[in-house]
Design a protein around this motif. Structure first.
Motif, PDB file in Angstrom:
ATOM      1  N   GLY A 220       0.933  -1.091   0.398  1.00 17.98           N
ATOM      2  CA  GLY A 220      -0.085  -0.275  -0.020  1.00 17.98           C
ATOM      3  C   GLY A 220       0.443   0.882   0.010  1.00 17.98           C
ATOM      4  N   LEU A 221       2.072   1.027   0.264  1.00 17.79           N
ATOM      5  CA  LEU A 221       3.165   2.170   0.903  1.00 17.79           C
ATOM      6  C   LEU A 221       3.374   3.118  -0.600  1.00 17.79           C
ATOM      7  CD1 LEU A 221       4.334   1.989   4.775  1.00 17.79           C
ATOM      8  CD2 LEU A 221       2.819   3.479   3.587  1.00 17.79           C
ATOM      9  N   LEU A 222       3.755   1.448  -1.463  1.00 18.32           N
ATOM     10  CA  LEU A 222       4.322   1.858  -2.758  1.00 18.32           C
ATOM     11  C   LEU A 222       3.253   2.443  -3.332  1.00 18.32           C
ATOM     12  CD1 LEU A 222       6.610  -1.440  -2.860  1.00 18.32           C
ATOM     13  CD2 LEU A 222       7.332   0.987  -2.830  1.00 18.32           C
ATOM     14  N   THR A 223       2.151   1.294  -3.212  1.00 18.05           N
ATOM     15  CA  THR A 223       1.328   2.404  -4.189  1.00 18.05           C
ATOM     16  C   THR A 223       0.947   3.609  -3.828  1.00 18.05           C
ATOM     17  OG1 THR A 223       0.239  -0.238  -4.527  1.00 18.05           O
ATOM     18  CG2 THR A 223      -0.979   1.889  -5.362  1.00 18.05           C
ATOM     19  N   SER A 224       1.084   4.602  -2.360  1.00 19.59           N
ATOM     20  CA  SER A 224       1.275   5.493  -2.468  1.00 19.59           C
ATOM     21  C   SER A 224       1.912   6.012  -2.944  1.00 19.59           C
ATOM     22  CB  SER A 224       0.862   5.748  -1.439  1.00 19.59           C
ATOM     23  OG  SER A 224       0.866   7.344  -0.620  1.00 19.59           O
TER      24      SER A 224
ATOM     25  N   LEU B 149      -7.568  -3.651 -14.059  1.00 25.01           N
ATOM     26  CA  LEU B 149      -7.615  -3.724 -12.451  1.00 25.01           C
ATOM     27  C   LEU B 149      -7.521  -1.694 -12.787  1.00 25.01           C
ATOM     28  CD1 LEU B 149      -6.845  -6.009 -10.983  1.00 25.01           C
ATOM     29  CD2 LEU B 149      -8.262  -5.657  -9.471  1.00 25.01           C
ATOM     30  N   THR B 150      -8.337  -1.286 -12.951  1.00 22.68           N
ATOM     31  CA  THR B 150      -7.694   0.342 -12.676  1.00 22.68           C
ATOM     32  C   THR B 150      -8.684   0.965 -11.080  1.00 22.68           C
ATOM     33  OG1 THR B 150      -9.979   1.186 -13.778  1.00 22.68           O
ATOM     34  CG2 THR B 150      -8.472   0.121 -15.213  1.00 22.68           C
ATOM     35  N   ASN B 151      -8.777   2.434 -12.140  1.00 22.35           N
ATOM     36  CA  ASN B 151      -9.066   3.279 -10.388  1.00 22.35           C
ATOM     37  C   ASN B 151      -8.165   4.906 -11.203  1.00 22.35           C
ATOM     38  OD1 ASN B 151     -10.713   4.348  -8.386  1.00 22.35           O
ATOM     39  ND2 ASN B 151      -9.277   3.218  -7.403  1.00 22.35           N
ATOM     40  N   ASP B 152      -9.226   5.900 -10.485  1.00 19.22           N
ATOM     41  CA  ASP B 152      -8.772   7.294 -10.891  1.00 19.22           C
ATOM     42  C   ASP B 152      -7.464   7.278  -9.819  1.00 19.22           C
ATOM     43  OD1 ASP B 152     -11.046   7.469 -12.964  1.00 19.22           O
ATOM     44  OD2 ASP B 152     -12.132   8.144 -11.435  1.00 19.22           O
ATOM     45  N   VAL B 153      -7.161   8.408 -10.134  1.00 23.33           N
ATOM     46  CA  VAL B 153      -5.777   8.848  -9.639  1.00 23.33           C
ATOM     47  C   VAL B 153      -6.149   9.442  -8.061  1.00 23.33           C
ATOM     48  CG1 VAL B 153      -3.439  10.494  -9.151  1.00 23.33           C
ATOM     49  CG2 VAL B 153      -4.242   8.633 -11.665  1.00 23.33           C
ATOM     50  N   ALA B 154      -7.385  10.724  -8.998  1.00 25.57           N
ATOM     51  CA  ALA B 154      -7.492  11.499  -7.443  1.00 25.57           C
ATOM     52  C   ALA B 154      -8.400  10.686  -6.148  1.00 25.57           C
ATOM     53  CB  ALA B 154      -8.676  12.689  -8.578  1.00 25.57           C
ATOM     54  N   ASP B 155      -9.288   9.568  -6.774  1.00 18.57           N
ATOM     55  CA  ASP B 155     -10.121   8.864  -5.404  1.00 18.57           C
ATOM     56  C   ASP B 155      -9.100   7.894  -5.102  1.00 18.57           C
ATOM     57  OD1 ASP B 155     -12.871   9.861  -6.571  1.00 18.57           O
ATOM     58  OD2 ASP B 155     -13.055   7.794  -7.683  1.00 18.57           O
ATOM     59  N   LEU B 156      -7.756   7.613  -5.745  1.00 14.94           N
ATOM     60  CA  LEU B 156      -6.645   6.691  -4.802  1.00 14.94           C
ATOM     61  C   LEU B 156      -6.444   7.430  -4.360  1.00 14.94           C
ATOM     62  CD1 LEU B 156      -5.075   4.688  -7.896  1.00 14.94           C
ATOM     63  CD2 LEU B 156      -6.216   3.996  -5.833  1.00 14.94           C
ATOM     64  N   ASP B 157      -6.150   8.788  -4.253  1.00 13.20           N
ATOM     65  CA  ASP B 157      -5.210   9.533  -3.115  1.00 13.20           C
ATOM     66  C   ASP B 157      -5.979  10.420  -2.364  1.00 13.20           C
ATOM     67  OD1 ASP B 157      -2.893  11.328  -3.353  1.00 13.20           O
ATOM     68  OD2 ASP B 157      -3.929  13.285  -3.565  1.00 13.20           O
ATOM     69  N   ARG B 158      -7.381  10.076  -2.260  1.00 19.33           N
ATOM     70  CA  ARG B 158      -8.208  10.222  -0.942  1.00 19.33           C
ATOM     71  C   ARG B 158      -8.396   8.529  -0.023  1.00 19.33           C
ATOM     72  NH1 ARG B 158     -12.950   8.515  -1.108  1.00 19.33           N
ATOM     73  NH2 ARG B 158     -12.734   8.987  -3.704  1.00 19.33           N
ATOM     74  N   ILE B 159      -8.182   7.882  -0.928  1.00 20.49           N
ATOM     75  CA  ILE B 159      -8.358   6.243  -0.501  1.00 20.49           C
ATOM     76  C   ILE B 159      -7.118   5.976   0.432  1.00 20.49           C
ATOM     77  CG2 ILE B 159      -8.744   3.999  -1.224  1.00 20.49           C
ATOM     78  CD1 ILE B 159     -10.335   4.864  -3.274  1.00 20.49           C
ATOM     79  N   LEU B 160      -6.083   6.121   0.118  1.00 21.67           N
ATOM     80  CA  LEU B 160      -4.538   5.765   0.383  1.00 21.67           C
ATOM     81  C   LEU B 160      -4.341   6.229   1.892  1.00 21.67           C
ATOM     82  CD1 LEU B 160      -3.287   5.178  -3.223  1.00 21.67           C
ATOM     83  CD2 LEU B 160      -2.728   3.926  -1.129  1.00 21.67           C
ATOM     84  N   GLU B 161      -4.939   8.175   1.438  1.00 19.68           N
ATOM     85  CA  GLU B 161      -5.077   8.942   2.330  1.00 19.68           C
ATOM     86  C   GLU B 161      -5.618   7.917   4.184  1.00 19.68           C
ATOM     87  OE1 GLU B 161      -5.637  12.921   3.597  1.00 19.68           O
ATOM     88  OE2 GLU B 161      -4.204  12.972   1.493  1.00 19.68           O
ATOM     89  N   ASP B 162      -6.544   7.809   3.678  1.00 19.63           N
ATOM     90  CA  ASP B 162      -7.254   7.265   4.475  1.00 19.63           C
ATOM     91  C   ASP B 162      -6.834   5.647   5.187  1.00 19.63           C
ATOM     92  OD1 ASP B 162      -8.974   9.683   4.809  1.00 19.63           O
ATOM     93  OD2 ASP B 162     -10.672   8.573   3.517  1.00 19.63           O
TER      94      ASP B 162
ATOM     95  N   LEU C  56      -0.662   1.943  12.036  1.00 22.15           N
ATOM     96  CA  LEU C  56      -0.992   2.353  12.931  1.00 22.15           C
ATOM     97  C   LEU C  56      -0.273   3.063  13.700  1.00 22.15           C
ATOM     98  CD1 LEU C  56      -2.724  -0.298  14.423  1.00 22.15           C
ATOM     99  CD2 LEU C  56      -3.568   0.806  14.403  1.00 22.15           C
ATOM    100  N   ALA C  57       1.583   2.951  12.980  1.00 28.11           N
ATOM    101  CA  ALA C  57       2.049   3.702  13.405  1.00 28.11           C
ATOM    102  C   ALA C  57       2.733   4.718  12.959  1.00 28.11           C
ATOM    103  CB  ALA C  57       3.856   2.582  13.899  1.00 28.11           C
ATOM    104  N   GLY C  58       1.696   4.830  12.007  1.00 29.80           N
ATOM    105  CA  GLY C  58       1.984   6.263  10.819  1.00 29.80           C
ATOM    106  C   GLY C  58       3.141   6.130  10.398  1.00 29.80           C
ATOM    107  N   TYR C  59       2.659   7.083   8.984  1.00 28.89           N
ATOM    108  CA  TYR C  59       3.403   6.763   7.379  1.00 28.89           C
ATOM    109  C   TYR C  59       5.054   6.762   7.884  1.00 28.89           C
ATOM    110  CZ  TYR C  59       3.958   6.885   2.295  1.00 28.89           C
ATOM    111  OH  TYR C  59       4.145   6.750   0.941  1.00 28.89           O
ATOM    112  N   ARG C  60       5.010   8.459   8.048  1.00 28.84           N
ATOM    113  CA  ARG C  60       5.921   8.805   8.227  1.00 28.84           C
ATOM    114  C   ARG C  60       6.653   8.361   9.846  1.00 28.84           C
ATOM    115  NH1 ARG C  60       3.176  12.058   5.141  1.00 28.84           N
ATOM    116  NH2 ARG C  60       3.518  12.027   2.711  1.00 28.84           N
ATOM    117  N   ALA C  61       8.127   8.265   9.481  1.00 26.67           N
ATOM    118  CA  ALA C  61       9.081   7.860  10.108  1.00 26.67           C
ATOM    119  C   ALA C  61       9.606   9.414  10.988  1.00 26.67           C
ATOM    120  CB  ALA C  61      10.005   6.869  10.132  1.00 26.67           C
ATOM    121  N   PRO C  62       9.633   9.443  12.643  1.00 25.49           N
ATOM    122  CA  PRO C  62      10.243  10.777  13.370  1.00 25.49           C
ATOM    123  C   PRO C  62      11.118  10.626  12.543  1.00 25.49           C
ATOM    124  CG  PRO C  62      10.111   8.465  14.532  1.00 25.49           C
ATOM    125  CD  PRO C  62       9.593   7.905  13.540  1.00 25.49           C
ATOM    126  N   GLY C  63      11.280  11.716  11.954  1.00 28.53           N
ATOM    127  CA  GLY C  63      12.749  13.064  11.471  1.00 28.53           C
ATOM    128  C   GLY C  63      12.535  13.138  10.203  1.00 28.53           C
TER     129      GLY C  63
END
Ligand SMILES: CC(C)(COP(=O)(O)OP(=O)(O)OC[C@H]1O[C@@H](n2cnc3c(N)ncnc32)[C@H](O)[C@@H]1OP(=O)(O)O)[C@@H](O)C(=O)NCCC(=O)NCCS
Length: 204
Positions: A113-117, A174-187, A194-201
Motif C-alpha cells: 500500500g505504501l509503495l502504491t501511495s 484493474l483501474t482507478n482514478d488517481v484523484a480517488d486513489l489519493d483520497r483512499i490511500l490517505e485514509d 498504525l505506527a504512522g506512515y512517515r518515520a520520525p525525522g
C-alpha cells in the motif's frame, strides 16, 4: 519530482524502511530480491525476473520519461519495488500503469500500500488521471490488495497471457482514478499503518 527521496516510512510492525528511486548501482540488490522470491510469486510475474539480463536492462536502461522505478530498503536488503509506466504520445497518455512486488518477509505490513501511495503521488505530479494494473486472475493476493485499495476489476481477458510455466491464464485489468486513489490511500495509510506512515525525522 524525485527530490522528495530518499524517504523513511514505518510499516505496521514498526519497522523502518527507506523508499527511493532505483539506481544503476542496485543491480545486485534487485537481482538478489527477485532470486529470493518463491516460485509461486515468480509464476505470476510478467517478466523472467530471475534472469540477470532482464534485471541488468532495468537498472542500466533507466528512462524516467517511460518508467519510474522505486525501491524499498530494510537496512541493506531490498524488500520491495514498484514501477509507474507512462506513455507520452498516444490516447492513453493520461493513464499510468503500475507494478509492485514486495518480499515475503515484509508482506501484510502495509508495504504494498505504501509503495502504491508513492506511485499515486508521482502519478498526480505527472497529471495522470487513471492508473491501471494487469494481474493474472488466479493471483488472489494481488487482486485483493488492489481491490482493497479501491481498484475495480474492469475486465478479464480469457487466456490472454502465459505464466512462467507457459500455462494459459486469464488477465484481470484493474483501474482507478488517481484523484480517488489519493483520497483512499490517505485514509488507508492513517488507519492501516498504525505506527504512522512517515518515520520520525523523515522529510515531508
Ligand atoms: C500483491 C503484493 C504486492 C501485496 O504486498 P503487501 O506488502 O503484502 O501489501 P499490503 O501489506 O500493503 O496489503 C494491502 C492490503 O491488501 C490486501 N492483501 C494483500 N495481500 C493479500 C493476500 N495475499 N490475501 C488477502 N489480502 C491481501 C489486504 O487487504 C491488505 O491490507 P490489510 O493487511 O490491512 O488487510 C504482494 O503480495 C506481492 O508482491 N505479490 C507478488 C507480486 C504480485 O503479484 N504483484 C502484483 C502484480 S503487479
Amino acid at each position: 519530482m524525485l527530490s522528495r527521496y530518499p524517504k523513511n516510512v514505518r510499516l505496521k510492525d514498526g519497522a523502518e524502511v527507506e523508499i527511493r528511486p532505483l539506481t544503476e548501482d542496485d543491480f545486485d540488490h534487485l537481482l538478489a530480491f527477485f532470486e529470493g522470491l518463491p516460485d509461486e510469486d515468480v509464476l505470476f510475474l510478467r517478466h523472467d525476473v530471475r534472469d540477470p539480463e532482464v534485471v541488468r536492462k532495468w537498472t542500466e536502461d533507466l528512462d524516467l520519461s517511460r518508467v519510474i522505478p522505486i525501491v524499498a530498503l530494510f537496512g541493506d536488503d531490498l524488500v520491495g519495488t514498484g514501477t509507474l509506466h507512462t506513455t507520452s504520445h498516444d490516447w492513453t497518455k493520461h493513464v499510468g500503469h503500475i507494478r509492485l512486488v514486495t518480499a515475503r518477509s515484509h508482506r501484510h505490513k502495509g508495504l504494498g500500500g505504501l509503495l502504491t501511495s508513492e506511485l499515486v503521488d508521482l502519478a498526480t505530479e505527472l497529471n495522470l488521471e487513471k492508473l491501471q494494473a494487469y494481474v493474472i486472475e488466479d493471483n488472489i493476493g494481488a487482486i485483493k490488495m488492489f481491490t482493497a485499495l479501491g481498484f475495480r476489476k474492469e475486465a478479464v481477458l480469457k487466456g490472454m497471457v502465459k505464466d512462467r510455466s507457459w500455462k494459459s491464464r486469464d488477465l484481470a485489468i484493474l483501474t482507478n482514478d488517481v484523484a480517488d486513489l489519493d483520497r483512499i490511500l490517505e485514509d488507508w495509510i492513517q488507519f492501516s499503518t498504525l505506527a504512522g506512515y512517515r518515520a520520525p525525522g523523515a522529510g515531508a
